[in-house]
Scaffold this active site. Structure first.
Site, PDB file in Angstrom:
ATOM      1  N   ASP A 172     -12.156  -8.313  -0.072  1.00  0.00           N
ATOM      2  CA  ASP A 172     -10.807  -8.892  -0.145  1.00  0.00           C
ATOM      3  C   ASP A 172     -10.139  -8.591  -1.474  1.00  0.00           C
ATOM      4  O   ASP A 172      -8.916  -8.606  -1.586  1.00  0.00           O
ATOM      5  CB  ASP A 172     -10.869 -10.401   0.086  1.00  0.00           C
ATOM      6  CG  ASP A 172     -11.245 -10.680   1.531  1.00  0.00           C
ATOM      7  OD1 ASP A 172     -12.454 -10.783   1.823  1.00  0.00           O
ATOM      8  OD2 ASP A 172     -10.330 -10.738   2.360  1.00  0.00           O
ATOM      9  N   LYS A 206     -16.015 -12.307   2.007  1.00  0.00           N
ATOM     10  CA  LYS A 206     -16.317 -13.497   2.811  1.00  0.00           C
ATOM     11  C   LYS A 206     -17.535 -14.245   2.293  1.00  0.00           C
ATOM     12  O   LYS A 206     -18.530 -13.622   1.914  1.00  0.00           O
ATOM     13  CB  LYS A 206     -16.524 -13.049   4.262  1.00  0.00           C
ATOM     14  CG  LYS A 206     -16.891 -14.126   5.250  1.00  0.00           C
ATOM     15  CD  LYS A 206     -15.941 -15.307   5.256  1.00  0.00           C
ATOM     16  CE  LYS A 206     -14.490 -14.912   5.477  1.00  0.00           C
ATOM     17  NZ  LYS A 206     -13.566 -16.072   5.254  1.00  0.00           N
ATOM     18  N   GLY A 230      -8.300 -10.533   7.624  1.00  0.00           N
ATOM     19  CA  GLY A 230      -8.886  -9.278   7.146  1.00  0.00           C
ATOM     20  C   GLY A 230      -7.905  -8.665   6.153  1.00  0.00           C
ATOM     21  O   GLY A 230      -6.685  -8.607   6.414  1.00  0.00           O
ATOM     22  N   ALA A 231      -8.426  -8.229   5.005  1.00  0.00           N
ATOM     23  CA  ALA A 231      -7.551  -7.849   3.898  1.00  0.00           C
ATOM     24  C   ALA A 231      -6.523  -6.764   4.257  1.00  0.00           C
ATOM     25  O   ALA A 231      -5.323  -6.950   4.009  1.00  0.00           O
ATOM     26  CB  ALA A 231      -8.410  -7.426   2.706  1.00  0.00           C
TER      27      ALA A 231
HETATM   28  O1  MRU Z   1     -11.098 -15.075   6.019  1.00  0.00           O
HETATM   29  P1  MRU Z   1     -11.015 -13.674   6.552  1.00  0.00           P
HETATM   30  O2  MRU Z   1     -11.542 -13.544   7.935  1.00  0.00           O
HETATM   31  O3  MRU Z   1      -9.634 -13.097   6.386  1.00  0.00           O
HETATM   32  O4  MRU Z   1     -11.986 -12.852   5.597  1.00  0.00           O
HETATM   33  C1  MRU Z   1     -12.097 -11.475   5.814  1.00  0.00           C
HETATM   34  C2  MRU Z   1     -13.140 -10.830   4.989  1.00  0.00           C
HETATM   35  O5  MRU Z   1     -13.729 -11.418   4.119  1.00  0.00           O
HETATM   36  C3  MRU Z   1     -13.376  -9.377   5.228  1.00  0.00           C
HETATM   37  O6  MRU Z   1     -14.707  -9.042   4.981  1.00  0.00           O
HETATM   38  C4  MRU Z   1     -12.478  -8.575   4.285  1.00  0.00           C
HETATM   39  O7  MRU Z   1     -11.141  -8.966   4.409  1.00  0.00           O
HETATM   40  C5  MRU Z   1     -12.590  -7.124   4.506  1.00  0.00           C
HETATM   41  S1  MRU Z   1     -11.764  -6.676   5.995  1.00  0.00           S
HETATM   42  C6  MRU Z   1     -11.751  -5.013   6.138  1.00  0.00           C
END
Ligand code: MRU
Length: 336
Positions: free
Chosen positions: A224, A235, A47-48
């Site tokens: 992200d 995602k 998660g970012a």
């Molecule tokens: O591969 P991940 O699980 O790190 O991807 C996360 C996402 O795509 C989330 O939607 C994004 O980081 C927003 S989190 C607040």
């Protein structure tokens, strides 16, 4: 532990192991930077916003434990390429290296605390916006996991949904399962259940059809990386939901902290999209689901063009991108 990720003075970075959820709530102690990098690569922390904090705390860890801090910091910065927050968190903490390890740790802890505050602001702005756009009893569809697990605590898009629930202004969340690693079915459902929010889980491909049938009032996701032109990297599967929302004429909202806005990246085509191991697609819970010898393509993220985004909500502003006219009653910011 109250936070998804935190500093332990031993020194170590401690985090909830998201690969074990929802079956087990386990915590991982990363006592070296290579251990933290491994945790990031296998999505134990993900998660970012959480990656931004992991990056900053990792620089503090490097200053205390690494034989070659500069090399470890560079490897940490490159652990995952797409979420701009990781490099942002590393760079902010690394800028304090000349001041010594205590200065770096103070900056990393400040980034952690800012993340907590930013979740609260996004929940306030975002919940007001949703109510103004679609009324007080909406069904929201979300993708991936954007709750406290993706931040320090609180969340981005999911934080908005939970705030709406607490205010009595939400009917239900539909969480798309988010293949291949099921962040929606495993993590979002776990967080919604703990918060008492009514939810159902949908297969990823069901989203656009549910929208076309009038069963979704708005789509709300995190990001992200948000490019200078408003393109949103998130995602894999987000783009399909955005297309579905545009076709159904419902709002597509993106909620992300300012640290996710990357003015140095002009547009989505300039973003390095992480390709992940094919086994994530070809297996489910460690068991093969495809014929032996099958080859997978596994991009972890996609780009939603700015013209499909109704508005971006950050911790400081609401940025309207499309669908004509001003959004009612919200302070409008500009992307640049
Ligand atoms: O591969 P991940 O699980 O790190 O991807 C996360 C996402 O795509 C989330 O939607 C994004 O980081 C927003 S989190 C607040």
């Amino acid at each position: 532990m109250a936070y998804t990720i935190d500093w332990s003075g031993d020194p170590a970075v401690v985090l909830i192991d998201q690969t074990a959820l929802p079956q087990r709530e386990e915590y991982l102690r990363c006592e070296t930077v290579p251990e933290l990098i491994a945790a990031i690569r296998r999505l134990a922390v993900r998660g970012a916003p959480a990656l931004g904090v992991a990056g900053a705390l990792g620089v503090a860890l490097a200053m205390r434990t690494s034989a070659d801090p500069a090399a470890d910091i560079a490897a940490l910065r490159a652990a995952r390429p797409t979420a701009v927050n990781l490099a942002w968190g590393v760079d902010r903490a690394a800028a304090l290296v000349p001041g010594g390890s205590d200065a770096v740790l103070a900056e990393a802890l400040a980034i952690r605390d800012e993340d907590v505050a930013s979740s609260a602001s996004m929940a306030a702005y975002g919940s007001e916006l949703v109510t103004e756009l679609v009324g007080g009893d909406p069904v929201l569809l979300t993708h991936c996991n954007t709750g406290g697990l993706a931040c320090v605590t609180g969340g981005t898009a999911l934080g908005v949904a939970i705030a709406l629930h607490r205010a009595g202004r939400l009917r239900e969340v539909i969480a798309s399962e988010t293949r291949p690693l099921l962040q929606g079915a495993r993590l979002t459902a776990w967080e919604l259940g703990r918060a008492g929010v009514p939810y159902r889980i949908a297969a990823d491909g069901a989203g656009p059809s549910l929208m076309a049938r009038g069963l979704v009032d708005a789509v709300i996701v995190g990001a992200d990386r948000i490019c200078a032109n408003g393109d949103v990297v998130n995602k894999i599967g987000t783009y399909a939901h955005a297309l579905g929302a545009a076709r159904a004429g419902i709002p597509f909202l993106v909620v992300a902290p300012e640290s996710t806005v990357d003015p140095r990246t002009a547009c989505g085509a300039d973003v390095h999209i992480e390709d992940r191991p094919g086994a994530e697609v070809l297996e489910l819970a460690g068991s093969p689901i495809a014929p032996a010898g099958s080859v997978a393509v596994n991009p972890a993220f996609d780009v939603t063009p700015a013209d499909l985004v109704t508005a971006i909500v950050t911790d400081r502003r609401v940025i309207q991108l499309s669908r004509g006219g001003n959004l009612p009653g919200v302070p409008l910011g500009r992307l640049r």
